[in-house]
Design a protein around this motif. Structure first.
Motif, mmCIF file in Angstrom:
data_model
loop_
_atom_site.group_PDB
_atom_site.id
_atom_site.type_symbol
_atom_site.label_atom_id
_atom_site.label_comp_id
_atom_site.label_asym_id
_atom_site.label_seq_id
_atom_site.Cartn_x
_atom_site.Cartn_y
_atom_site.Cartn_z
ATOM 1 N N LYS A 1 53.635 45.123 -0.706
ATOM 2 C CA LYS A 1 53.235 45.655 -1.762
ATOM 3 C C LYS A 1 51.743 46.302 -1.477
ATOM 4 N N GLY A 2 51.348 47.389 -1.795
ATOM 5 C CA GLY A 2 50.106 48.213 -1.702
ATOM 6 C C GLY A 2 49.977 48.738 -0.462
ATOM 7 N N ASP A 3 51.007 48.616 0.737
ATOM 8 C CA ASP A 3 50.890 49.351 1.837
ATOM 9 C C ASP A 3 51.478 50.690 1.422
ATOM 10 N N ARG A 4 50.628 51.742 2.448
ATOM 11 C CA ARG A 4 51.047 53.373 2.355
ATOM 12 C C ARG A 4 51.962 53.647 3.361
ATOM 13 N N VAL A 5 53.034 54.299 2.759
ATOM 14 C CA VAL A 5 54.343 54.796 3.429
ATOM 15 C C VAL A 5 54.183 56.397 3.651
ATOM 16 N N SER A 6 54.112 56.859 4.617
ATOM 17 C CA SER A 6 54.215 58.283 4.601
ATOM 18 C C SER A 6 55.453 58.790 4.719
ATOM 19 N N ILE A 7 56.078 59.680 4.102
ATOM 20 C CA ILE A 7 57.564 60.421 4.027
ATOM 21 C C ILE A 7 57.561 61.941 4.418
ATOM 22 N N TYR A 8 58.074 62.209 5.446
ATOM 23 C CA TYR A 8 58.105 63.633 5.881
ATOM 24 C C TYR A 8 59.546 64.028 6.061
ATOM 25 N N MET A 9 60.017 64.555 5.116
ATOM 26 C CA MET A 9 61.694 64.564 5.131
ATOM 27 C C MET A 9 61.945 66.150 4.286
ATOM 28 N N PRO A 10 63.309 66.454 4.940
ATOM 29 C CA PRO A 10 63.737 67.472 4.058
ATOM 30 C C PRO A 10 64.278 67.318 2.378
ATOM 31 N N MET A 11 65.022 68.372 2.127
ATOM 32 C CA MET A 11 65.435 67.809 0.806
ATOM 33 C C MET A 11 66.826 67.250 0.693
ATOM 34 N N ILE B 1 48.291 60.948 7.012
ATOM 35 C CA ILE B 1 48.708 59.939 7.473
ATOM 36 C C ILE B 1 47.203 59.038 7.792
ATOM 37 N N VAL B 2 46.383 59.572 8.178
ATOM 38 C CA VAL B 2 45.032 58.952 8.456
ATOM 39 C C VAL B 2 44.116 58.663 7.354
ATOM 40 N N ASP B 3 44.258 59.778 6.539
ATOM 41 C CA ASP B 3 43.382 59.529 5.343
ATOM 42 C C ASP B 3 43.923 58.619 4.234
ATOM 43 N N SER B 4 45.232 58.390 4.151
ATOM 44 C CA SER B 4 46.041 57.328 3.327
ATOM 45 C C SER B 4 46.161 55.996 4.132
ATOM 46 N N GLN B 5 45.917 56.098 5.415
ATOM 47 C CA GLN B 5 46.029 54.736 6.391
ATOM 48 C C GLN B 5 47.455 54.176 6.118
ATOM 49 N N CYS B 6 48.392 55.413 6.604
ATOM 50 C CA CYS B 6 49.905 54.849 6.143
ATOM 51 C C CYS B 6 50.074 53.981 7.394
ATOM 52 N N CYS B 7 51.126 52.779 7.351
ATOM 53 C CA CYS B 7 51.487 51.890 8.214
ATOM 54 C C CYS B 7 52.935 52.432 8.960
ATOM 55 N N LEU B 8 53.419 53.448 8.272
ATOM 56 C CA LEU B 8 54.759 53.691 8.708
ATOM 57 C C LEU B 8 55.272 55.153 8.239
ATOM 58 N N LEU B 9 55.973 55.930 9.182
ATOM 59 C CA LEU B 9 56.373 57.170 8.886
ATOM 60 C C LEU B 9 57.835 57.331 8.819
ATOM 61 N N ILE B 10 58.187 57.857 7.666
ATOM 62 C CA ILE B 10 59.796 58.097 7.691
ATOM 63 C C ILE B 10 60.198 59.467 7.795
ATOM 64 N N THR B 11 61.061 59.973 8.439
ATOM 65 C CA THR B 11 61.070 61.411 8.861
ATOM 66 C C THR B 11 62.857 61.761 8.977
ATOM 67 N N ALA B 12 63.193 62.755 9.466
ATOM 68 C CA ALA B 12 64.500 63.124 10.058
ATOM 69 C C ALA B 12 64.436 63.915 11.238
ATOM 70 N N ASP B 13 65.642 64.096 11.855
ATOM 71 C CA ASP B 13 65.900 64.879 13.004
ATOM 72 C C ASP B 13 65.373 66.412 12.753
ATOM 73 N N GLY B 14 65.939 66.766 11.854
ATOM 74 C CA GLY B 14 65.402 68.248 11.579
ATOM 75 C C GLY B 14 66.344 68.953 10.473
ATOM 76 N N PHE B 15 66.238 69.893 10.124
ATOM 77 C CA PHE B 15 67.021 70.650 8.882
ATOM 78 C C PHE B 15 66.994 72.158 9.113
ATOM 79 N N TYR B 16 67.598 72.747 8.437
ATOM 80 C CA TYR B 16 67.900 74.144 8.477
ATOM 81 C C TYR B 16 67.190 74.735 7.133
ATOM 82 N N ARG B 17 66.372 75.854 7.324
ATOM 83 C CA ARG B 17 66.140 76.553 6.156
ATOM 84 C C ARG B 17 66.906 78.032 6.379
ATOM 85 N N GLY B 18 67.668 78.272 5.535
ATOM 86 C CA GLY B 18 68.736 79.599 6.079
ATOM 87 C C GLY B 18 69.258 79.384 7.350
ATOM 88 N N ASP B 19 68.865 80.306 8.142
ATOM 89 C CA ASP B 19 69.358 80.412 9.729
ATOM 90 C C ASP B 19 68.423 79.528 10.662
#
Ligand code: WT7
Length: 697
Positions: free
Chosen positions: A141-151, A185-203
């Motif tokens: 509770k209270g920890d910050r988690v950064s999320i960097y993901m496609p839709m 990430i640094v400003d909010s002092q996140c303890c973990l990052l959640i991301t994805a391999d990649g995605f397509y925007r159009g081609d």
């Protein structure tokens, strides 16, 4: 404040079909509005009855100080009550409201045919499972988690899993650069990052994991190592299925080639990105989920515990981490969603924004789910594979309420009516816009062509800071005027001030401010309450200052005229000129830079940059390309300069302040300069006019 009678002249009226609306008439709107400002405790107290509270609040329902001269600024809503938003969005709908089998999201991928349906029950299970994964990773509770993901649906899963365990999500739009991600990430002092391999925007393939890795390296360089990074495999064809290991739906249903050909498109085989893997930091989303329970007791949070941080550009310095808290934000997004889109149980709602922006937070995740709504979650672009895509999706899911940005409308308008009329769109009932003032031509096209004069348009004015709509028509109640966000939502008390801070009455123009809080307003800037106070409350003590200019007409309608600080609005996204300037100046060739907005037919504003080079450096197209790339890499693609002009000198006042007003004139080739008496050297301006850029870089 609210006119007694609705305006009669030059207005458009809501639809006949909306007779059973939550707010069916102007009189009803006025009555409820009066109640909401005269007796906010009772008004919001009634709204709160529909939600689950583990314990009741103590003290005042809404408590605040908006006046810096009287002490610290604070806003508190239902302090002392405990609840959990995830519980209210999911468990309450599944168990109490019997919506377990109702569709929460129709996910529509970048490529037509890529799709997935998720019910409320499934969403709850996935969220609980992932919440357990986060707990196992030590997130508290209270920890910050950064999320960097496609839709993707997992973005919603990740955000609600945080909320379930009381962790604070900080979502970074996947179009932002590695540098911007690192800064956040640094400003909010996140303890973990959640991301994805990649995605397509159009081609175009976006290798997100590479950017995430680069950001984490930058964090390490700054002395802030982030221990873990969870990566979702979105593009690779793992057998686990898109939502994890259990009951995999066919992740990528094989396209029926015959059908695809008939539709004139053959689906391409997509290359999958090569994903770098650092076993010390990287964790696989799917592997972590294996065997994990899909039950997770929610963490009961206080109303004023932080819910999320979302960064928005600041007119000076770095982006501000806007902080929203639990209960007020929940009540406000739920109510605005219900009333502004007149949500009904059989609706299919579609907001085209990205969840990485506040529009997606409030009106894809929180507001719709709080109402048990069915939404479309769209990964792709309005122009891919062709410019009919939006309307194709509207017909495919029978979308009833549709919410998009003026920039998207202007973009599609360019292609004429035929791509729209290729589809029926007969399900549509309400259309919405957000992000910037909508020009009347675009409004008319949206109303006449897209909505066939049947659908009211809700032009919703709000900000990352306001949490939800603050000025907006209600579809069955408020007569519309193209280009006006009309009147305030419940609980919101706007005013227009002149330069000396006096409230103007009647028809007038000046600074748009708010006199008292509503439950969903931001509480602070993460890590700097001082910056919160100085940005929004110092200029005019007693008021929240939006930073927008606004006109009020004789009917009391509000017309937001745009930013009056050094902010630009590109495609509905705020950018700070200072931030773009500082990334230009970081280039070794540049001594000084000044950036202004130049009107753009689709984007609203485009970036026109003036750069003064260091002595001895030659300006050429190579340098221009480097500068462009530099800004993209520092901030992200939305900040890409459209024009760069070599400026041996910049127009400055005698005290050395750059006169942006003149630079704006040069960018637009407007020779009427107005008062130039403070200009130190007038030959500079003439020179800049002579060397204007006429074509975008
Ligand atoms: C700024 C806030 C709110 C979500 C998207 C942007 C401008 C927003 C309107 C509108 C005129 C609008 C304002 C505001 N804006 N909606 N309907 N009419 N202007 O959120 O990035 O925080 O930007 O967008 O200038 O201050 P944001």
């Amino acid at each position: 404040m609210i006119p007694e009678k609705p305006p009669q002249e030059n207005v458009f009226h809501g639809s006949e079909e909306l007779k059973e609306a939550h707010v069916p008439s102007f009189d009803k709107y006025r009555e409820l509005y009066m109640k909401s400002v005269d007796n906010p405790d009772e008004f919001w107290g009634d709204v709160a009855k529909d939600f689950f509270w583990k314990t009741k609040h103590t003290g005042q329902f809404l408590d605040y100080n908006f006046d810096v001269t009287k002490g610290e600024i604070y806003i508190k809503c239902m302090e002392g009550a405990s609840t959990n938003i995830c519980y209210n969005l999911l468990d309450r709908n599944v168990h109490e409201k019997k919506l377990a089998d109702k569709v929460a999201f129709f996910w529509e991928g970048n490529d037509p045919g890529d799709e997935l349906t998720v019910t409320y029950r499934e969403l709850l299970q996935r969220v609980c499972q992932f919440a357990n994964v986060l707990k196992a990773q030590g997130v508290k509770k209270g920890d910050r988690v950064s999320i960097y993901m496609p839709m993707v649906v997992e973005l919603v899963v990740a955000m609600l899993a945080c909320v379930r365990i009381g962790a604070v999500h900080s979502i970074v739009f996947a179009g932002f650069s590695a540098e911007s991600l690192c800064e956040r990430i640094v400003d909010s002092q996140c303890c973990l990052l959640i991301t994805a391999d990649g995605f397509y925007r159009g081609d175009k393939l976006i290798n997100l994991k590479l950017l995430a890795d680069e950001a984490l390296q930058k964090c390490r360089d700054k002395g802030f190592p982030v221990g873990r990074c969870i990566m979702l495999k979105h593009l690779s064809k793992e057998p686990e299925g898109i939502l994890g290991s259990q009951s995999p739906p066919a992740k990528r249903p094989c396209p029926d080639l015959q059908q695809e050909k008939q539709a004139g498109r053959v689906k391409k085989t997509r290359p999958v990105p090569k994903v770098p893997w650092n076993p010390e930091v990287d964790l696989c989303w799917h592997a972590l989920l294996r065997g994990v329970s899909d039950e997770c007791e929610p963490e009961w949070c206080d109303s004023e515990d932080p819910l999320f941080i979302l960064y928005t550009s600041g007119s000076t310095g770095k982006p501000k981490g806007v902080l929203h808290t639990v209960s007020g934000y929940m009540l406000y997004t739920a109510t605005t969603f219900k009333v502004v889109f007149d949500h009904q149980p059989d609706d299919v709602y579609w907001c085209t924004a990205d969840i990485g922006w506040i529009t997606g937070h409030s009106y894809i995740t929180y507001g719709p789910l709080a109402n048990g709504a069915t939404s479309v979650l769209f990964e792709g672009l309005p122009t891919y594979p062709d410019v009919s895509r939006m309307w194709e999706i509207v017909d495919k899911y029978n979308v009833t309420k549709f919410y998009t940005a003026p920039t998207a409308i202007r973009l599609l308008m360019k292609f004429g009516n035929e791509p729209v009329q290729r589809y029926k769109r007969s399900s549509l009932k309400v259309l919405g816009t957000v992000g910037e003032p909508i020009n009347p031509e675009a409004w008319q096209w949206y109303y006449n062509v897209v909505g066939e004069k049947r659908c009211p348009i809700v032009d919703t004015f709000w900000q990352t800071e306001t949490g939800g709509h603050v000025l907006t028509p209600l579809p069955a109640a408020t007569p519309m005027k193209p280009g006006s966000a009309t009147l305030p939502f419940f609980g919101v008390v706007p005013a227009i001030l002149n330069e000396s801070g006096e409230e103007l009455e009647g028809p007038s123009e000046g600074y748009l401010v708010f006199k008292q809080p509503w439950p969903g307003v931001m509480r602070t800037v993460y890590g700097s309450h001082e910056r919160f106070e100085s940005t929004y409350f110092k200029k005019f003590p007693g008021y929240y200052v939006t930073g927008d200019g606004c006109r009020r007409d004789k009917d009391g309608y509000f017309w937001v005229t745009g930013r009056i600080d050094d902010m630009l609005n590109v495609s509905g996204h705020l950018l700070s000129t200072a931030e773009v300037e500082s990334s230009l100046v970081e280039h070794e060739a540049v001594a000084e830079a000044a950036v202004v907005g130049r009107p753009h037919p689709v984007k609203g504003e485009s970036l026109y940059c003036f750069v003064t080079l260091n002595d001895g450096v030659m300006y050429n197209s190579e340098l221009e390309a480097e500068l462009k790339k530099q800004v993209r890499e520092k901030i992200g693609a939305i900040a890409t300069p459209d024009y760069i002009q070599n400026a041996p000198g910049l127009p400055k006042t005698r005290s050395g302040k750059i006169m942006r007003r003149l630079l704006r004139k040069i960018a637009c080739d407007e020779r009427e300069l107005g008062d130039v008496s403070t200009l130190a050297d007038s030959t500079v301006v003439e020179q800049l006019f002579q060397n204007r850029c006429c074509t975008a870089v």
